[in-house]
Design a protein around this motif. Structure first.
Motif, short mmCIF file in Angstrom:
data_model
loop_
_atom_site.label_atom_id
_atom_site.label_comp_id
_atom_site.label_asym_id
_atom_site.label_seq_id
_atom_site.Cartn_x
_atom_site.Cartn_y
_atom_site.Cartn_z
N ASP A 1 0.83 -1.20 0.00
CA ASP A 1 0.00 0.00 0.00
C ASP A 1 0.87 1.25 0.00
OD1 ASP A 1 -2.30 -1.51 -0.04
OD2 ASP A 1 -2.75 -1.24 2.10
N THR A 2 1.93 1.24 0.80
CA THR A 2 2.85 2.38 0.88
C THR A 2 3.52 2.61 -0.46
OG1 THR A 2 3.25 1.99 3.22
CG2 THR A 2 4.89 3.31 2.05
N THR B 1 2.45 1.76 -3.44
CA THR B 1 1.53 2.04 -4.54
C THR B 1 0.67 3.28 -4.33
OG1 THR B 1 -0.12 0.52 -3.61
CG2 THR B 1 1.42 -0.39 -5.23
N GLN B 2 0.82 3.97 -3.19
CA GLN B 2 0.04 5.19 -2.95
C GLN B 2 0.54 6.29 -3.87
OE1 GLN B 2 0.47 6.13 1.19
NE2 GLN B 2 -1.23 4.86 1.80
N PRO B 3 -0.39 7.08 -4.42
CA PRO B 3 0.05 8.20 -5.26
C PRO B 3 0.78 9.22 -4.38
CG PRO B 3 -2.34 8.20 -4.98
CD PRO B 3 -1.82 6.97 -4.32
N PRO B 4 1.73 9.93 -4.95
CA PRO B 4 2.46 10.93 -4.15
C PRO B 4 1.53 12.01 -3.64
CG PRO B 4 3.19 10.93 -6.46
CD PRO B 4 2.13 9.89 -6.32
N ASP B 5 1.80 12.48 -2.45
CA ASP B 5 1.02 13.54 -1.82
C ASP B 5 1.50 14.87 -2.41
OD1 ASP B 5 -0.30 15.33 -0.22
OD2 ASP B 5 0.60 14.65 1.67
N PRO B 6 0.61 15.59 -3.13
CA PRO B 6 1.03 16.86 -3.78
C PRO B 6 1.55 17.88 -2.76
CG PRO B 6 -1.21 16.27 -4.43
CD PRO B 6 -0.78 15.29 -3.41
#
Length: 176
Positions: free
Chosen positions: A158-159, A161-166
């Motif tokens: 999960d970590t 594959t999470q999209p980057p935090d803008p």
């Protein structure tokens, strides 16, 4: 293949005493989701096979896994089944589609059920022991592999594959 090995169940002839302590042929059952197959799964299957003559691995369906754990497995059932079926300690794999292990027992007719010792002394484990005492099935616990679990592997995935935090990306750009 000779009787009593990994092949067919041997034909038993003659009469056996009801008071006999150990059945002449012991069928073991090791249920699990077996998602993200890892060393903990292999350890349970290896230990289980040492305590029975014929080992059935119960692979929990996607729906039953979601019911029990609140999420579907990462690996689809057909792939988990194929992985488990091909482990050398496993004689047969069975798709578990009902939540009650006694219902599964009605279908598989095992003599001993194997679980990780994280179940021992819990309400779930106590219920399992009570239920299976009524049909003469022994519950055997094996050490839980603490350093590796499907939950830990899922968190790591999960970590990754999470999209980057803008917001975080903007902060690091400001500090460059």
């Amino acid at each position: 293949m000779s009787a009593g090995t990994h092949g067919e169940r041997p034909v038993q002839r003659g009469q056996f005493s009801v008071q006999q302590e150990r059945k002449p042929y012991r069928v073991g059952y090791a249920p699990g989701a077996y998602d993200l197959f890892h060393i903990g799964h292999l350890n349970i299957l290896r230990h289980a096979r040492q305590h029975c003559d014929y080992l059935v691995a119960g692979v929990v369906s996607d729906e039953m896994a979601e019911l029990a754990k609140g999420r579907r497995p990462v690996i689809p059932l057909i792939e988990r089944l194929e992985i488990v079926r091909n482990i050398k300690y496993v004689d047969a794999a069975f798709v578990e589609t009902v939540p009650d292990k006694l219902d599964t027992w009605q279908q598989v007719r095992f003599d001993v059920l194997f679980k990780g010792d994280d179940w021992r002394g819990t309400p779930k484990g106590d219920k399992l022991e009570r239920d299976f005492t009524t049909v003469g099935v022994e519950i055997v616990y094996f050490p839980y592999t603490v350093h590796t679990s499907s939950t830990q592997l899922r968190r790591a995935l999960d970590t990754l594959t999470q999209p980057p935090d803008p917001a975080a990306a903007g902060q690091s750009a400001e500090h460059s």
